[in-house]
Design a protein around this motif. Structure first.
Motif, PDB file in Angstrom:
ATOM      1  N   HIS A 169       0.857  -1.201   0.000  1.00  0.00           N
ATOM      2  CA  HIS A 169       0.000   0.000   0.000  1.00  0.00           C
ATOM      3  C   HIS A 169       0.890   1.248   0.000  1.00  0.00           C
ATOM      4  O   HIS A 169       0.715   2.148   0.805  1.00  0.00           O
ATOM      5  CB  HIS A 169      -0.909  -0.030   1.230  1.00  0.00           C
ATOM      6  CG  HIS A 169      -2.036   0.954   1.205  1.00  0.00           C
ATOM      7  ND1 HIS A 169      -3.002   0.962   0.233  1.00  0.00           N
ATOM      8  CD2 HIS A 169      -2.360   1.966   2.062  1.00  0.00           C
ATOM      9  CE1 HIS A 169      -3.878   1.928   0.486  1.00  0.00           C
ATOM     10  NE2 HIS A 169      -3.499   2.562   1.581  1.00  0.00           N
ATOM     11  N   GLN A 172       0.964   6.431  -0.870  1.00  0.00           N
ATOM     12  CA  GLN A 172      -0.306   7.091  -0.572  1.00  0.00           C
ATOM     13  C   GLN A 172      -0.034   8.553  -0.212  1.00  0.00           C
ATOM     14  O   GLN A 172       0.975   8.864   0.433  1.00  0.00           O
ATOM     15  CB  GLN A 172      -1.024   6.389   0.573  1.00  0.00           C
ATOM     16  CG  GLN A 172      -1.222   4.894   0.353  1.00  0.00           C
ATOM     17  CD  GLN A 172      -2.018   4.582  -0.900  1.00  0.00           C
ATOM     18  OE1 GLN A 172      -3.141   5.049  -1.060  1.00  0.00           O
ATOM     19  NE2 GLN A 172      -1.435   3.786  -1.789  1.00  0.00           N
ATOM     20  N   GLU A 516      -5.625  -1.056  -5.930  1.00  0.00           N
ATOM     21  CA  GLU A 516      -4.494  -0.523  -5.171  1.00  0.00           C
ATOM     22  C   GLU A 516      -3.464   0.103  -6.093  1.00  0.00           C
ATOM     23  O   GLU A 516      -2.874   1.145  -5.779  1.00  0.00           O
ATOM     24  CB  GLU A 516      -3.850  -1.634  -4.338  1.00  0.00           C
ATOM     25  CG  GLU A 516      -4.736  -2.213  -3.257  1.00  0.00           C
ATOM     26  CD  GLU A 516      -5.200  -1.158  -2.266  1.00  0.00           C
ATOM     27  OE1 GLU A 516      -4.390  -0.265  -1.918  1.00  0.00           O
ATOM     28  OE2 GLU A 516      -6.370  -1.211  -1.853  1.00  0.00           O
ATOM     29  N   GLN A 518      -3.918   1.637  -8.823  1.00  0.00           N
ATOM     30  CA  GLN A 518      -4.330   2.960  -9.298  1.00  0.00           C
ATOM     31  C   GLN A 518      -3.778   4.057  -8.388  1.00  0.00           C
ATOM     32  O   GLN A 518      -3.295   5.085  -8.856  1.00  0.00           O
ATOM     33  CB  GLN A 518      -5.854   3.043  -9.369  1.00  0.00           C
ATOM     34  CG  GLN A 518      -6.479   2.269 -10.520  1.00  0.00           C
ATOM     35  CD  GLN A 518      -6.341   2.990 -11.849  1.00  0.00           C
ATOM     36  OE1 GLN A 518      -6.339   4.207 -11.924  1.00  0.00           O
ATOM     37  NE2 GLN A 518      -6.245   2.226 -12.929  1.00  0.00           N
ATOM     38  N   SER A 519      -3.832   3.868  -7.085  1.00  0.00           N
ATOM     39  CA  SER A 519      -3.311   4.887  -6.171  1.00  0.00           C
ATOM     40  C   SER A 519      -1.799   4.788  -6.029  1.00  0.00           C
ATOM     41  O   SER A 519      -1.109   5.810  -5.928  1.00  0.00           O
ATOM     42  CB  SER A 519      -3.984   4.780  -4.799  1.00  0.00           C
ATOM     43  OG  SER A 519      -3.697   3.546  -4.175  1.00  0.00           O
ATOM     44  N   LYS A 522      -0.235   6.220  -9.202  1.00  0.00           N
ATOM     45  CA  LYS A 522      -0.452   7.663  -9.218  1.00  0.00           C
ATOM     46  C   LYS A 522       0.518   8.351  -8.268  1.00  0.00           C
ATOM     47  O   LYS A 522       1.157   9.350  -8.621  1.00  0.00           O
ATOM     48  CB  LYS A 522      -1.889   8.002  -8.819  1.00  0.00           C
ATOM     49  CG  LYS A 522      -2.184   9.498  -8.782  1.00  0.00           C
ATOM     50  CD  LYS A 522      -3.596   9.789  -8.341  1.00  0.00           C
ATOM     51  CE  LYS A 522      -3.872  11.284  -8.267  1.00  0.00           C
ATOM     52  NZ  LYS A 522      -5.252  11.580  -7.800  1.00  0.00           N
ATOM     53  N   GLY A 523       0.652   7.827  -7.043  1.00  0.00           N
ATOM     54  CA  GLY A 523       1.576   8.420  -6.087  1.00  0.00           C
ATOM     55  C   GLY A 523       3.012   8.404  -6.579  1.00  0.00           C
ATOM     56  O   GLY A 523       3.751   9.383  -6.438  1.00  0.00           O
ATOM     57  N   ASP A 608     -14.117   9.353  -6.172  1.00  0.00           N
ATOM     58  CA  ASP A 608     -13.790   7.982  -6.591  1.00  0.00           C
ATOM     59  C   ASP A 608     -13.574   7.843  -8.087  1.00  0.00           C
ATOM     60  O   ASP A 608     -13.804   6.785  -8.677  1.00  0.00           O
ATOM     61  CB  ASP A 608     -14.867   7.000  -6.114  1.00  0.00           C
ATOM     62  CG  ASP A 608     -14.971   6.953  -4.601  1.00  0.00           C
ATOM     63  OD1 ASP A 608     -13.923   6.883  -3.950  1.00  0.00           O
ATOM     64  OD2 ASP A 608     -16.099   7.003  -4.075  1.00  0.00           O
ATOM     65  N   GLN A 610     -10.559   8.960 -11.144  1.00  0.00           N
ATOM     66  CA  GLN A 610      -9.259   9.563 -11.425  1.00  0.00           C
ATOM     67  C   GLN A 610      -8.914   9.328 -12.884  1.00  0.00           C
ATOM     68  O   GLN A 610      -9.437   8.411 -13.528  1.00  0.00           O
ATOM     69  CB  GLN A 610      -8.163   9.050 -10.511  1.00  0.00           C
ATOM     70  CG  GLN A 610      -7.726   7.625 -10.681  1.00  0.00           C
ATOM     71  CD  GLN A 610      -6.612   7.273  -9.683  1.00  0.00           C
ATOM     72  OE1 GLN A 610      -6.566   7.749  -8.555  1.00  0.00           O
ATOM     73  NE2 GLN A 610      -5.696   6.423 -10.111  1.00  0.00           N
TER      74      GLN A 610
END
Length: 706
Positions: A169, A172, A516, A518-519, A522-523, A608, A610
């Motif tokens: 994870h 973030q 997961e 996707q974030s 992106k981060g 929700d 992006q």
């Protein structure tokens, strides 16, 4: 009062530094000033008044803030000579200046210290690189506690964006207002870490992907770090970053020096996209170098989630042949190939091919992989050892530990002390032998645990371990210049510009769940271009989250990165194989654009959702992915504003892919039914209407100038 001002200028940015003999101070950092600008008036226009009830002289917020000047904030330097010389005051004795860089040499004769400050403003990317070097001019040792770089930000920079996470994870983002006081992030894990990526953004309140003035900072260091942002009681604001040293870890002997990691920073007047594009440009030109025409970034198949520790050479040959049929270009055997490695509790450290699994060696597999037009790669975790291993049984003293204490295991393993010459030589010998025997073009270099109570020569050894790791990887690459290396640390635990300068790719996360990812991706994109970010199509039933996602959503999410596959292709259904082949082919058709164009993220208006994309440098083609993460907030979606297009061009808008079910809407937006030609200004201002698609699905859009 006469002052000298040094003006460093790049394409879009100016950095003006005051040099009046005292510690240098940044007076301006922002949009580029005209070349003919007379800086002399700054001595008058930016002279600070002195408030009542305070120190009777002006206190500079310098590049290394000093307690000796009465600046009661986080100092740049902390240390002493057994308690003395704890608050030094430096004077500039020399300044070497070029149009893009300046090197200040500062000295404190009483403390017998020299401080060198290097600052370079990269002309093409607008990224600033800075570092400090502290030299002990005295005859006694100097105990360094901290040496951090400090850069001011504008008074309007009242909002911070920082990074947090954990295993599976990573990357973030979180935001907070900074009106008073300070924010400090510390990472003590001995590696870059999943939890606290060493970066921060400070900007105008409400800065977005496309709007707002902001400053981005990243510390290029693969060990422990400290990042500090503070607003002083007089309103001045700054960001400070440096290595986090353990107690007693850094003693500078007479005649020796300590040099900080490089702090990479940039100013962006046009939001997070502007910041990212500056950092991406810098990475491409200065940190990694890929000739995309000579060799596009090869699509991977990694065996880990396909077979784990169950290695059968005949079956692996089937995997390689099937992978080649799907369009895979690099085949990597992950963990489980070496002696005693049948599970994660044994074998680490014994870097010899397991003859019981591979009685004929690896040569047949390597040749098969090459005959299929692929490169061969192999997994290593050189820095680690299992207690259940021949190496540990023979050399328990090779562990990085503190004598007299019981060293804790993490993931059933210890860390080896690479600072011992015999350990370093053993690891280099094992790896070099395999790289010399087989045509191994790629290493996945893993590090699956943190450093805990690691001691070398009776001192904390986190810093020394990172340096030894760098030396090992440098020596192997020098001996094998064709070798490419992936940095992996339980996924995204060791990702930064310093390790990337020695490697070619990073594994963003051990989690292949597209939600997961996707974030996570992106981060990561805020500081890293897509071509270095490993992104794989995992199994339909994700091994780390237990969730199941459509083939289309998994395939589209993996498009935006250095693509790969992380499953068993032999056991895949014919439909899964067809889908993987389709998305690998699609990725290859877009690969040059994805890996050389400008990456951008869109500001979306509904929760929700992006969207991100890539536009070519000539603005003539782009690809955009719009994602619905969870159930749509409203029955209708909002138009998607697509930034970065050329207002003077018309674009043919084409739907490439839609992973959402057809029954979710009675009527789709008309542009989805047939290609439509739209002016770039309309797409950037009025936008493109999105469909209300199913949760956990995405659409892929292509734009081509006509």
């Amino acid at each position: 009062m006469k002052s000298a001002f040094i003006h460093l200028a790049s394409r879009h940015t100016s950095l003006v530094i005051k040099n009046d003999g005292r510690m240098p101070e940044v007076m301006y950092w922002g949009k580029r000033l005209p070349d003919e600008t007379d800086l002399a008036p700054l001595g008058m226009t930016l002279s600070r008044p002195i408030p009542g009830g305070r120190i009777d002289s002006d206190t500079a917020l310098s590049l290394c803030p000093e307690l000796a000047t009465g600046l009661f904030t986080s100092p740049g330097l902390e240390g002493s000579r057994n308690g003395s010389c704890w608050a030094p005051s430096f004077m500039v004795v020399d300044a070497e200046i070029t149009p893009q860089s300046v090197t200040f040499t500062c000295r404190d004769k009483i403390a017998e210290l020299s401080l060198v400050i290097d600052i370079t403003l990269d002309e093409e990317s607008d990224v600033c690189q800075s570092r400090l070097r502290l030299h002990n001019d005295g005859q006694t040792e100097y105990q360094l506690q901290r040496l951090s770089q400090t850069l001011p930000v504008k008074a309007q920079a009242r909002e911070l964006m920082y990074f947090h996470g954990r295993w599976t994870h990573e990357f973030q983002t979180k935001r907070m207002n900074l009106e008073q006081g300070a924010f400090t992030q510390e990472n003590r894990r001995g590696r870059t870490s999943h939890e606290r990526f060493p970066a921060i953004v400070a900007g105008q309140t409400g800065f977005s992907e496309t709007h707002g003035e902001l400053y981005g900072f990243h510390l290029g260091w693969s060990g422990s770090h400290r990042i500090h942002a503070e607003v002083m009681s007089d309103g001045r604001r700054f960001v400070q970053a440096g290595e986090l040293l353990m107690p007693g870890e850094m003693t500078i002997m007479p005649g020796e020096s300590y040099e900080t990691p490089v702090l990479y920073s940039c100013y962006s007047p046009d939001g997070l996209n502007g910041m990212s594009q500056r950092f991406h440009r810098y990475v491409r030109q200065n940190i990694v170098h890929f000739d995309h025409q000579a060799k596009p970034r090869p699509v991977h198949l990694n065996t880990w989630e396909g077979i784990y520790f169950d290695h059968d050479p005949d079956y692996i040959l089937q995997m390689a042949e099937t992978a080649a049929d799907l369009g895979v270009e690099r085949f990597i055997i992950d963990d489980g190939w070496f002696r005693g490695r049948n599970h994660d509790r044994a074998g680490l450290g014994d870097w010899f091919l397991d003859q019981s699994k591979y009685p004929q060696g690896l040569q047949a597999i390597v040749e098969c992989v090459k005959q299929q037009g692929m490169e061969f790669g192999l997994w290593f975790e050189p820095e680690m050892v299992n207690p259940d291993s021949d190496l540990y049984r023979s050399h328990p003293d090779w562990v990085l530990k503190t004598e007299g204490y019981e060293q804790v295991t993490v993931r059933n393993q210890y860390v080896l002390n690479l600072q011992k010459p015999e350990v370093f030589d053993y690891l280099y010998g094992c790896m070099n032998s395999l790289l010399s025997e087989y045509d191994i073009r790629y290493i996945k270099w893993d590090m699956n645990r943190e450093l805990v109570q690691g001691t070398h020569d009776q001192h904390a050894a986190n810093h020394g371990h990172v340096k030894a790791f760098y030396r090992l990887i440098d020596q192997l690459r020098k001996a094998h210049p064709q070798l490419e290396i992936e940095t992996c640390s339980g996924g995204g635990g060791r990702i930064d510009y310093q390790v990337l300068s020695r490697t070619h790719r990073f594994w963003a996360s051990d989690c292949n769940d597209p939600i997961e990812r996707q974030s996570i991706q992106k981060g990561a994109s805020y500081f890293f271009p897509l071509e270095v970010t490993g992104a794989h199509i995992g199994a339909g039933h994700c091994h780390t989250t237990g969730r199941t996602h459509s083939d289309g959503f998994r395939g589209m999410t993996a498009l935006f990165g250095h693509m790969g596959v992380e499953l068993d292709p032999v056991k895949a259904t014919e439909q899964e194989k067809a889908t993987m082949k389709k998305y690998i082919s699609l990725h290859k058709s877009l690969r040059t654009l994805l890996h050389t164009g400008e990456h951008f993220r869109c500001d979306t208006d509904h929760q929700d959702t992006q969207a991100w994309g890539v536009i070519s440098c000539d603005k003539k083609q782009a690809v955009v992915m719009f994602t619905q993460i969870a159930l749509a907030e409203y029955a209708l979606a909002a138009p998607l504003i697509i930034p970065g297009l050329d207002d003077g061009l018309n674009y043919r808008v084409t739907l490439l892919e839609n992973s959402s079910g057809d029954l979710y809407m009675k009527q789709l937006p008309l542009w989805m039914e047939e290609p439509t030609i739209v002016n770039g200004a309309l797409l950037a201002q009025a936008g493109l209407m999105m469909p209300a698609i199913q949760p956990e699905s995405a659409i892929l859009i292509k734009l081509e100038a006509v």
